[in-house]
Design a protein around this motif. Structure first.
Motif, PDB file in Angstrom:
ATOM      1  N   PRO A  84       0.904  -1.265   0.109  1.00 38.14           N
ATOM      2  CA  PRO A  84       0.027   0.007   0.035  1.00 38.14           C
ATOM      3  C   PRO A  84       0.787   1.381   0.132  1.00 38.14           C
ATOM      4  O   PRO A  84       0.393   2.273  -0.259  1.00 38.14           O
ATOM      5  CB  PRO A  84      -0.780  -0.226   1.367  1.00 38.14           C
ATOM      6  N   GLU A  85       2.030   1.388   0.446  1.00 33.36           N
ATOM      7  CA  GLU A  85       2.963   2.343   0.627  1.00 33.36           C
ATOM      8  C   GLU A  85       3.582   2.760  -1.036  1.00 33.36           C
ATOM      9  O   GLU A  85       4.207   3.955  -0.895  1.00 33.36           O
ATOM     10  CB  GLU A  85       3.966   2.303   1.452  1.00 33.36           C
ATOM     11  N   VAL A  86       3.335   1.901  -1.666  1.00 34.07           N
ATOM     12  CA  VAL A  86       4.193   1.967  -3.204  1.00 34.07           C
ATOM     13  C   VAL A  86       3.444   3.244  -3.932  1.00 34.07           C
ATOM     14  O   VAL A  86       2.262   3.201  -3.697  1.00 34.07           O
ATOM     15  CB  VAL A  86       4.302   0.749  -3.729  1.00 34.07           C
ATOM     16  N   ARG A  87       4.315   3.982  -4.512  1.00 32.52           N
ATOM     17  CA  ARG A  87       3.596   4.825  -5.671  1.00 32.52           C
ATOM     18  C   ARG A  87       3.797   4.342  -6.850  1.00 32.52           C
ATOM     19  O   ARG A  87       5.022   4.287  -7.495  1.00 32.52           O
ATOM     20  CB  ARG A  87       4.644   6.062  -5.524  1.00 32.52           C
ATOM     21  N   ALA A  88       2.853   3.948  -7.486  1.00 34.71           N
ATOM     22  CA  ALA A  88       2.810   3.138  -8.541  1.00 34.71           C
ATOM     23  C   ALA A  88       1.945   3.925  -9.871  1.00 34.71           C
ATOM     24  O   ALA A  88       1.031   4.375  -9.634  1.00 34.71           O
ATOM     25  CB  ALA A  88       2.094   1.613  -8.408  1.00 34.71           C
ATOM     26  N   THR A  89       2.637   3.810 -11.137  1.00 33.16           N
ATOM     27  CA  THR A  89       2.054   3.996 -12.500  1.00 33.16           C
ATOM     28  C   THR A  89       2.388   3.161 -13.440  1.00 33.16           C
ATOM     29  O   THR A  89       3.168   2.111 -13.190  1.00 33.16           O
ATOM     30  CB  THR A  89       2.821   5.313 -12.823  1.00 33.16           C
ATOM     31  N   GLY A  90       1.490   3.090 -14.392  1.00 35.76           N
ATOM     32  CA  GLY A  90       1.640   2.175 -15.525  1.00 35.76           C
ATOM     33  C   GLY A  90       1.737   2.838 -16.734  1.00 35.76           C
ATOM     34  O   GLY A  90       1.276   3.793 -17.222  1.00 35.76           O
ATOM     35  N   GLU A  91       2.454   2.011 -18.060  1.00 37.80           N
ATOM     36  CA  GLU A  91       2.189   2.597 -19.175  1.00 37.80           C
ATOM     37  C   GLU A  91       2.482   1.464 -20.166  1.00 37.80           C
ATOM     38  O   GLU A  91       2.921   0.380 -20.051  1.00 37.80           O
ATOM     39  CB  GLU A  91       3.412   3.610 -19.481  1.00 37.80           C
ATOM     40  N   VAL A  92       1.885   1.666 -21.249  1.00 36.81           N
ATOM     41  CA  VAL A  92       1.938   0.839 -22.377  1.00 36.81           C
ATOM     42  C   VAL A  92       2.659   1.150 -23.426  1.00 36.81           C
ATOM     43  O   VAL A  92       2.521   2.311 -23.790  1.00 36.81           O
ATOM     44  CB  VAL A  92       0.510   0.285 -23.092  1.00 36.81           C
ATOM     45  N   ILE A  93       3.829   0.493 -23.876  1.00 30.15           N
ATOM     46  CA  ILE A  93       4.781   1.018 -24.639  1.00 30.15           C
ATOM     47  C   ILE A  93       4.986   0.213 -25.849  1.00 30.15           C
ATOM     48  O   ILE A  93       4.921  -1.238 -26.040  1.00 30.15           O
ATOM     49  CB  ILE A  93       6.397   1.249 -23.909  1.00 30.15           C
ATOM     50  N   ASP A  94       4.811   1.078 -27.163  1.00 31.46           N
ATOM     51  CA  ASP A  94       4.907   0.035 -28.344  1.00 31.46           C
ATOM     52  C   ASP A  94       6.405  -0.476 -28.444  1.00 31.46           C
ATOM     53  O   ASP A  94       7.451   0.146 -28.378  1.00 31.46           O
ATOM     54  CB  ASP A  94       4.910   1.043 -29.389  1.00 31.46           C
ATOM     55  N   GLY A  95       6.377  -1.722 -28.869  1.00 27.31           N
ATOM     56  CA  GLY A  95       7.790  -2.570 -28.923  1.00 27.31           C
ATOM     57  C   GLY A  95       7.612  -3.927 -28.310  1.00 27.31           C
ATOM     58  O   GLY A  95       6.891  -4.215 -27.658  1.00 27.31           O
TER      59      GLY A  95
END
Length: 293
Positions: A84-95
């Motif tokens: 729960p403490e984590v600062r998470a983001t996400g991304e789809v990257i072409d490749g």
């Protein structure tokens, strides 16, 4: 540089169970290091010129890109649930997945991935993506292998080479942050066990041979007590093949650390014979560390 302040822990995902395990491992690493977590998915379909939108009459969100974005969002939620403490983001990257993760490694603190993904062959212990990323990444690579243990030492393989020295520094940091011992393993082979065609001495002194190998082990750890006084270092001199000795040591470890190339490695392998074998045989997560160029 990938060690700069603000560098994130990066985890690659593909929707597999192995990837979700890697997400949990990466979330824990990010939290322990006080870093953000970045979840990425290599979206290969544009390279293959495959239509990315939904087929006619398909329900909303059925397109390939929408599915990939949903996959990443689910992985981010999984990370936040695990830590729960984590600062998470996400991304789809072409490749392609390997290329995407190697690209991310130039600015990452650590790359984390599963040992095999959805595209892996069941007969392979470690998939091609893990092997390629471990070989070419500009930062340490952590592969989710074997059992997850909260106890046990951090084990590092040493052989006197530059990659092994880099592995020792990384492993010492890991042992310090986890509050556990660092177990340095150096394996050597009896001259009589050399392979076919190898030059073998007519006479050898077992005591002298062991003494020489003990000096290699000692030199590999030189100055570590001063640099990491809080870390208890255990020195293990093992007679036999390095990969077998490290695989055996991994059975009681919470982390195994190896250099990307070591003394005596086969130059035809992109990763190195010992590192390659350890990734297939270890019974705990494996970190692969490259020496600075």
């Amino acid at each position: 540089m990938n060690a700069a302040n603000g560098a994130a822990v990066v985890v690659g995902v593909d929707g597999s169970e192995q990837a979700l395990r890697a997400v949990r491992l990466a979330a824990g690493e990010a939290t322990r290091r006080g870093r953000a977590l970045r979840v990425v998915h290599g979206f290969v379909w544009p390279l293959l010129r495959v239509p990315l939108g939904p087929v006619p009459d398909a329900p909303p969100g059925a397109g390939l890109r929408e599915q990939a974005e949903r996959l990443v969002a689910q992985a981010v939620a999984h990370a936040e649930s695990a830590a729960p403490e984590v600062r998470a983001t996400g991304e789809v990257i072409d490749g392609e997945a390997s290329a995407v993760l190697v690209g991310e490694s130039t600015s990452a603190a650590l790359i984390v991935l599963g040992d095999r993904g959805l595209g892996g062959f069941a007969a392979l212990a470690v998939g091609s993506v893990a092997i390629q990323v471990a070989a070419y990444a500009d930062c340490p690579v952590l592969v989710a292998r074997g059992a997850d243990r909260a106890d046990g030492p951090v084990v590092v393989g040493v052989d006197g080479s530059a990659p092994a020295r880099a592995a020792v520094e990384f492993a010492a940091d890991e042992a310090a942050s986890r509050g556990v011992a660092l177990r340095a393993v150096h394996a050597y082979r009896h001259p009589a066990s050399a392979g076919p065609g190898d030059m073998q001495p007519l006479v050898y002194d077992e005591g002298q041979l062991r003494g020489e190998e003990e000096r290699v082990l000692t030199a590999s750890l030189a100055g570590l007590d001063e640099r990491r006084p809080a870390v208890r270092v255990e020195r293990v001199l093992a007679r036999g093949r390095a990969a077998a000795a490290l695989a055996e040591a991994s059975r009681a470890a919470q982390l195994l650390v190896v250099g990307c190339r070591g003394r005596g490695e086969l130059t035809g392998l992109v990763l190195g014979s010992v590192s390659h074998a350890v990734l297939h045989r270890a019974d705990c997560p494996v970190a692969v560390v490259r020496a600075p160029v």
